[in-house]
Every structure is written in structure tokens, then in C-alpha cells.
Write a protein that holds these residues in place. Sequence first.
Motif, PDB file in Angstrom:
ATOM      1  N   PHE A 166       6.564 -51.512 -38.002  1.00 41.82           N
ATOM      2  CA  PHE A 166       6.078 -50.905 -36.770  1.00 41.82           C
ATOM      3  C   PHE A 166       6.312 -49.399 -36.714  1.00 41.82           C
ATOM      4  O   PHE A 166       6.394 -48.824 -35.641  1.00 41.82           O
ATOM      5  CB  PHE A 166       6.700 -51.607 -35.563  1.00 41.82           C
ATOM      6  CG  PHE A 166       6.301 -53.049 -35.487  1.00 41.82           C
ATOM      7  CD1 PHE A 166       4.997 -53.394 -35.187  1.00 41.82           C
ATOM      8  CD2 PHE A 166       7.206 -54.057 -35.755  1.00 41.82           C
ATOM      9  CE1 PHE A 166       4.600 -54.714 -35.123  1.00 41.82           C
ATOM     10  CE2 PHE A 166       6.823 -55.389 -35.702  1.00 41.82           C
ATOM     11  CZ  PHE A 166       5.517 -55.721 -35.393  1.00 41.82           C
ATOM     12  N   VAL A 167       6.407 -48.781 -37.880  1.00 39.92           N
ATOM     13  CA  VAL A 167       6.502 -47.323 -37.964  1.00 39.92           C
ATOM     14  C   VAL A 167       5.291 -46.832 -38.744  1.00 39.92           C
ATOM     15  O   VAL A 167       5.036 -47.270 -39.860  1.00 39.92           O
ATOM     16  CB  VAL A 167       7.805 -46.874 -38.665  1.00 39.92           C
ATOM     17  CG1 VAL A 167       7.797 -45.378 -38.889  1.00 39.92           C
ATOM     18  CG2 VAL A 167       9.015 -47.294 -37.859  1.00 39.92           C
ATOM     19  N   ASN A 168       4.532 -45.949 -38.135  1.00 38.76           N
ATOM     20  CA  ASN A 168       3.372 -45.361 -38.795  1.00 38.76           C
ATOM     21  C   ASN A 168       3.723 -43.936 -39.195  1.00 38.76           C
ATOM     22  O   ASN A 168       4.283 -43.183 -38.399  1.00 38.76           O
ATOM     23  CB  ASN A 168       2.167 -45.359 -37.868  1.00 38.76           C
ATOM     24  CG  ASN A 168       1.771 -46.764 -37.466  1.00 38.76           C
ATOM     25  OD1 ASN A 168       1.610 -47.638 -38.302  1.00 38.76           O
ATOM     26  ND2 ASN A 168       1.637 -46.990 -36.169  1.00 38.76           N
ATOM     27  N   VAL A 169       3.388 -43.575 -40.427  1.00 37.41           N
ATOM     28  CA  VAL A 169       3.659 -42.235 -40.918  1.00 37.41           C
ATOM     29  C   VAL A 169       2.357 -41.650 -41.450  1.00 37.41           C
ATOM     30  O   VAL A 169       1.608 -42.325 -42.172  1.00 37.41           O
ATOM     31  CB  VAL A 169       4.733 -42.250 -42.032  1.00 37.41           C
ATOM     32  CG1 VAL A 169       4.982 -40.836 -42.551  1.00 37.41           C
ATOM     33  CG2 VAL A 169       6.027 -42.866 -41.524  1.00 37.41           C
ATOM     34  N   TYR A 170       2.106 -40.406 -41.080  1.00 37.30           N
ATOM     35  CA  TYR A 170       0.884 -39.719 -41.489  1.00 37.30           C
ATOM     36  C   TYR A 170       1.247 -38.421 -42.193  1.00 37.30           C
ATOM     37  O   TYR A 170       2.133 -37.697 -41.749  1.00 37.30           O
ATOM     38  CB  TYR A 170       0.010 -39.402 -40.273  1.00 37.30           C
ATOM     39  CG  TYR A 170      -0.432 -40.648 -39.548  1.00 37.30           C
ATOM     40  CD1 TYR A 170      -1.628 -41.272 -39.875  1.00 37.30           C
ATOM     41  CD2 TYR A 170       0.364 -41.203 -38.554  1.00 37.30           C
ATOM     42  CE1 TYR A 170      -2.020 -42.430 -39.223  1.00 37.30           C
ATOM     43  CE2 TYR A 170      -0.016 -42.359 -37.897  1.00 37.30           C
ATOM     44  CZ  TYR A 170      -1.206 -42.971 -38.238  1.00 37.30           C
ATOM     45  OH  TYR A 170      -1.586 -44.121 -37.593  1.00 37.30           O
ATOM     46  N   ILE A 171       0.552 -38.140 -43.284  1.00 35.60           N
ATOM     47  CA  ILE A 171       0.671 -36.855 -43.969  1.00 35.60           C
ATOM     48  C   ILE A 171      -0.657 -36.146 -43.759  1.00 35.60           C
ATOM     49  O   ILE A 171      -1.701 -36.643 -44.211  1.00 35.60           O
ATOM     50  CB  ILE A 171       0.960 -37.028 -45.475  1.00 35.60           C
ATOM     51  CG1 ILE A 171       2.289 -37.754 -45.686  1.00 35.60           C
ATOM     52  CG2 ILE A 171       0.963 -35.662 -46.173  1.00 35.60           C
ATOM     53  CD1 ILE A 171       2.565 -38.114 -47.144  1.00 35.60           C
ATOM     54  N   ASN A 172      -0.620 -35.043 -43.055  1.00 38.55           N
ATOM     55  CA  ASN A 172      -1.845 -34.294 -42.750  1.00 38.55           C
ATOM     56  C   ASN A 172      -2.936 -35.215 -42.207  1.00 38.55           C
ATOM     57  O   ASN A 172      -4.080 -35.197 -42.675  1.00 38.55           O
ATOM     58  CB  ASN A 172      -2.337 -33.531 -43.981  1.00 38.55           C
ATOM     59  CG  ASN A 172      -1.300 -32.580 -44.509  1.00 38.55           C
ATOM     60  OD1 ASN A 172      -0.556 -31.970 -43.752  1.00 38.55           O
ATOM     61  ND2 ASN A 172      -1.223 -32.463 -45.820  1.00 38.55           N
ATOM     62  N   ASP A 173      -2.583 -36.043 -41.251  1.00 39.65           N
ATOM     63  CA  ASP A 173      -3.492 -36.963 -40.565  1.00 39.65           C
ATOM     64  C   ASP A 173      -3.964 -38.145 -41.410  1.00 39.65           C
ATOM     65  O   ASP A 173      -4.860 -38.878 -40.993  1.00 39.65           O
ATOM     66  CB  ASP A 173      -4.710 -36.225 -39.985  1.00 39.65           C
ATOM     67  CG  ASP A 173      -4.322 -35.192 -38.954  1.00 39.65           C
ATOM     68  OD1 ASP A 173      -3.363 -35.440 -38.187  1.00 39.65           O
ATOM     69  OD2 ASP A 173      -4.968 -34.130 -38.906  1.00 39.65           O
ATOM     70  N   GLU A 174      -3.402 -38.348 -42.594  1.00 36.96           N
ATOM     71  CA  GLU A 174      -3.746 -39.494 -43.439  1.00 36.96           C
ATOM     72  C   GLU A 174      -2.625 -40.521 -43.375  1.00 36.96           C
ATOM     73  O   GLU A 174      -1.458 -40.187 -43.615  1.00 36.96           O
ATOM     74  CB  GLU A 174      -3.941 -39.058 -44.894  1.00 36.96           C
ATOM     75  CG  GLU A 174      -5.110 -38.147 -45.118  1.00 36.96           C
ATOM     76  CD  GLU A 174      -6.443 -38.871 -45.077  1.00 36.96           C
ATOM     77  OE1 GLU A 174      -6.479 -40.088 -45.371  1.00 36.96           O
ATOM     78  OE2 GLU A 174      -7.434 -38.227 -44.721  1.00 36.96           O
ATOM     79  N   ASP A 175      -2.951 -41.769 -43.078  1.00 43.31           N
ATOM     80  CA  ASP A 175      -1.969 -42.848 -43.023  1.00 43.31           C
ATOM     81  C   ASP A 175      -1.390 -43.050 -44.421  1.00 43.31           C
ATOM     82  O   ASP A 175      -2.133 -43.314 -45.374  1.00 43.31           O
ATOM     83  CB  ASP A 175      -2.643 -44.129 -42.534  1.00 43.31           C
ATOM     84  CG  ASP A 175      -1.671 -45.258 -42.254  1.00 43.31           C
ATOM     85  OD1 ASP A 175      -0.601 -45.322 -42.895  1.00 43.31           O
ATOM     86  OD2 ASP A 175      -1.998 -46.094 -41.397  1.00 43.31           O
TER      87      ASP A 175
END
Length: 90
Positions: free
Chosen positions: A55-64
Motif C-alpha cells: 500500500f505504498v506507491n512510489v513514483y520517479i518523475n511521475d512514473e510508477d
Amino acid sequence: MAIEVRIPTILRTYTDGEKAVSGDGASLSALIDDLEASHPGIKDRLIDNGDLRRFVNVYINDEDVRFIGGLEAELTDGDQVVVLPAVAGG
């Protein structure tokens, strides 16, 4: 290498209330290890059994990151990482 990490409200207790912190690392995994060194306890809130918590979402420069390599997703200087807890309700 400087990477900006945006911290959600629920995890700011680990960053002394900071909304954003800087970290270093060539991969998301290395960045999380670097964050743990500066902000003890945060890694346990992001990682479970060697992978990102469900249940943790991580994005790099708006990419999942789940679609670009997960914990092995590459980072470069100037990237922005956003941590978002999943929200449920009804």
C-alpha cells in the motif's frame, strides 16, 4: 547526486516534519538505504519482506516504479521521487 524525495504527511515523523528531503543513490533501493541512514525507521515503512509495501506507491518523475524496475529502478541527479500511501475509503 541529489535526488528530491517528497514525503507524505503520515511519514513526516521520520523526517522531522519535512515535506521533502534529499537523498543519494543510483537505484531506488540505494536511495531508501540512504534515507534510512538520515531518517531512521523510514525504511521499515516503505519495505516489507524485501519489496515495496503493497500500500505504498512510489513514483520517479511521475512514473510508477512498479513499471520501471521496482526497487532496482535507476535514478539520476535531479530526479524527483514521490512517496504516496494508498488511500482507501468509501
